[in-house]
Write an enzyme that holds these catalytic residues in place. Structure first.
Site, short mmCIF file in Angstrom:
data_model
loop_
_atom_site.label_atom_id
_atom_site.label_comp_id
_atom_site.label_asym_id
_atom_site.label_seq_id
_atom_site.Cartn_x
_atom_site.Cartn_y
_atom_site.Cartn_z
N GLU A 163 28.11 10.53 1.51
CA GLU A 163 28.57 11.49 0.52
C GLU A 163 27.82 11.43 -0.82
O GLU A 163 28.40 11.07 -1.85
CB GLU A 163 30.07 11.30 0.28
CG GLU A 163 30.89 11.53 1.53
CD GLU A 163 32.40 11.48 1.28
OE1 GLU A 163 32.81 11.18 0.15
OE2 GLU A 163 33.16 11.76 2.22
N GLU A 356 33.80 10.95 9.33
CA GLU A 356 35.09 10.56 8.75
C GLU A 356 36.09 11.69 8.89
O GLU A 356 35.74 12.86 8.73
CB GLU A 356 34.99 10.26 7.24
CG GLU A 356 34.35 8.95 6.90
CD GLU A 356 34.29 8.71 5.39
OE1 GLU A 356 35.14 9.23 4.64
OE2 GLU A 356 33.36 7.99 4.97
C1 BGP Z 1 35.68 9.62 1.58
C2 BGP Z 1 34.94 8.31 1.47
C3 BGP Z 1 35.64 7.16 2.10
C4 BGP Z 1 37.14 7.21 1.97
C5 BGP Z 1 37.70 8.58 2.23
C6 BGP Z 1 39.20 8.69 2.05
O1 BGP Z 1 35.29 10.46 0.55
O2 BGP Z 1 33.67 8.40 2.05
O3 BGP Z 1 35.07 6.00 1.59
O4 BGP Z 1 37.56 6.65 0.79
O5 BGP Z 1 37.05 9.53 1.45
O6 BGP Z 1 39.53 9.44 0.95
P1 BGP Z 1 40.25 8.92 -0.34
O7 BGP Z 1 39.61 7.61 -0.75
O8 BGP Z 1 40.07 9.96 -1.36
O9 BGP Z 1 41.64 8.73 0.09
#
Ligand code: BGP
Length: 452
Positions: A163, A356
């Protein structure tokens, strides 16, 4: 059509979010170590110092994955653990950790899907200007070389970056992620260009040094539009907005994906940036678009879009009370999985890997000692049905990595929200598989058939 025979069912995590051991075995500081220590940045001042203590408990964690039946584990390497200064001496002990982890996984018959950079940027390099420094692509290439020379005899799947939108637009431009800066567009665009060059150099390094056949990709995120109705004009508008870079180009899918897959920046993004756009030298785009093997994508929430009066895309808020996750502004909008997968395949013609997808919740241990998480099960069920629909229509989807194997440090939200299939008790480090873990186990064992 069912999920394909060789479909890779997996789980994902990232070094800073799970490893802990932040001061052990000579590891260096990362920008997230520093960011967590500035009051107000992270919920309740939480840090990644201990996290899930995966650094010490990786055998138990791999054991859980084996029991779950996953074919792949997507995890990231910590750059400052491997090279504490970012570009100097290699920390053998740090690198050895990944050696042990990978061997453990292979013994359990789990394929390593390695992300080289999932946000824990070496603090020493940040002090030298970080991604603004013209040498930053070479720093990343050198780190890639160290990693591939050590691990490339056993790793068949690599992802360069996770990301980039988040660590550039979020970290440098808007300040909601480390290092928490609010730099002008010109600098952010320059840093973004260096990030893309770093990706290209890394791809070439992986290809050149791997000792086994490899598949390479990266794991971008971005806006995930969903047509507000099934009227053709709304569908067209949503697709247009997926690929548009007119507003906030550094937050746009096409700003990050077009250069990698098509070898050019999107025209509308360049126009919108005007004189603040990065200077592209000859050869840059060829390097950035060094061939990759799959199109990774992190997909969580979807936002409604329809055709406005002028036919142009227009954002629409969901009706009051619409299903949402514990991540404030994230709606549960399963069709984003279908549409985005389909549209990206149409634009980039690369096999897709869902790198993811998961559900933020406020799970706790119930009176019966178990963790019941029906919302997560329902969320995953709906999203996976939508993914199946895309596969059914001919989109080649090779794998799905559920975020995340266990509750962990969720960046600015610290340990407040829980996204894992396994509950982590941060006081005792006990792991308790949630109901969703058993649900996913059954799903994997049936290769997706239990969705029906
Ligand atoms: C994505 C990331 C992850 C993880 C995920 C979950 O953006 O790549 O590392 O954290 O989000 O979302 P959040 O942390 O906002 O709950």
């Amino acid at each position: 059509m069912p999920y394909p025979k060789n479909f890779v069912w997996g789980v994902a995590s990232a070094s800073f979010q799970v490893e802990g051991a932040s001061e052990e075995d000579g590891t260096g500081l990362s920008i997230w170590d520093m960011y967590c220590r500035t009051p107000g940045n992270v919920f309740h001042g939480h840090t990644g110092d201990v996290a899930c203590d995966h650094y010490h408990r990786y055998k138990e964690d791999v054991g859980l994955m084996k029991d779950l039946g996953v074919k792949g584990y997507r995890f990231s390497l910590s750059w400052p653990r491997i090279i504490p200064d970012g570009n100097g001496k290699v920390n053998k002990k740090g690198l050895d950790f990944y050696d042990r982890l990978i061997d453990e996984m292979l013994d359990a018959n789990i394929q390593p899907w390695v992300t080289l950079f999932h946000w824990d940027y070496p603090y020493e390099l940040y002090l030298k200007g970080g991604w603004l420094n013209p040498d930053s692509p070479d720093w990343f290439a050198n780190y890639t070389k160290v990693a591939v020379e050590k691990l490339g005899d056993r790793v068949g799947h690599w992802m360069t970056l996770n990301e980039p939108l988040c660590f550039i637009a979020g970290g440098l431009q808007q300040g909601w992620h480390a290092p928490g800066l609010k730099l002008p567009l010109r600098e952010c665009a320059l840093a973004a260009h260096n990030v893309l060059l770093a990706h290209g150099k890394s791809v070439q390094t992986i290809r050149a040094l791997s000792k086994k056949p490899v598949k390479i990709g990266f794991a971008p995120t971005g806006q995930r539009p969903v047509p507000f109705t099934d009227k053709p004009e709304d569908i067209r508008a949503a697709e247009e907005s997926l690929n548009s870079a007119t507003v906030l180009p550094l937050m746009a899918n096409s700003w990050w994906m077009d250069p990698v897959f098509l070898g050019k920046y999107p025209e509308d993004g360049l126009e919108s940036m005007g004189r603040f756009a990065p200077k592209v030298k000859s050869g840059d785009m060829k390097l950035i678009s060094s061939p990759v093997d799959f199109c990774g994508m992190n997909i969580y929430n979807g936002d409604f879009v329809r055709a406005g009066k002028d036919g142009k895309p227009e954002a629409v808020l969901p009706p009051a009370g619409y299903n949402r996750t514990a991540q404030d502004d994230w709606f549960v909008n399963p069709p984003c999985m279908y549409w985005v997968t389909k549209w990206f395949y149409k634009r980039y013609r690369k096999p897709i890997v869902i790198t993811e997808n998961g559900h933020q919740n406020l799970d706790f241990v119930h009176l019966d000692g178990k963790v019941h998480d029906p919302q997560r099960i329902d969320y995953l069920h709906r999203y996976l049905l939508e993914l199946e629909k895309a596969i059914d229509e001919g989109v080649p989807v090779e794998g799905y990595f559920q975020w995340t194997i266990m509750d962990n440090f969720e960046w600015a939200m610290g340990y407040k929200v829980r996204v894992g299939l396994v509950y982590t008790d941060y006081q005792t480090q006990e792991r308790i598989p949630k109901d969703s873990y058993y649900w996913y186990k059954k799903l994997i064992a049936s290769n997706g058939k239990s969705l029906h």
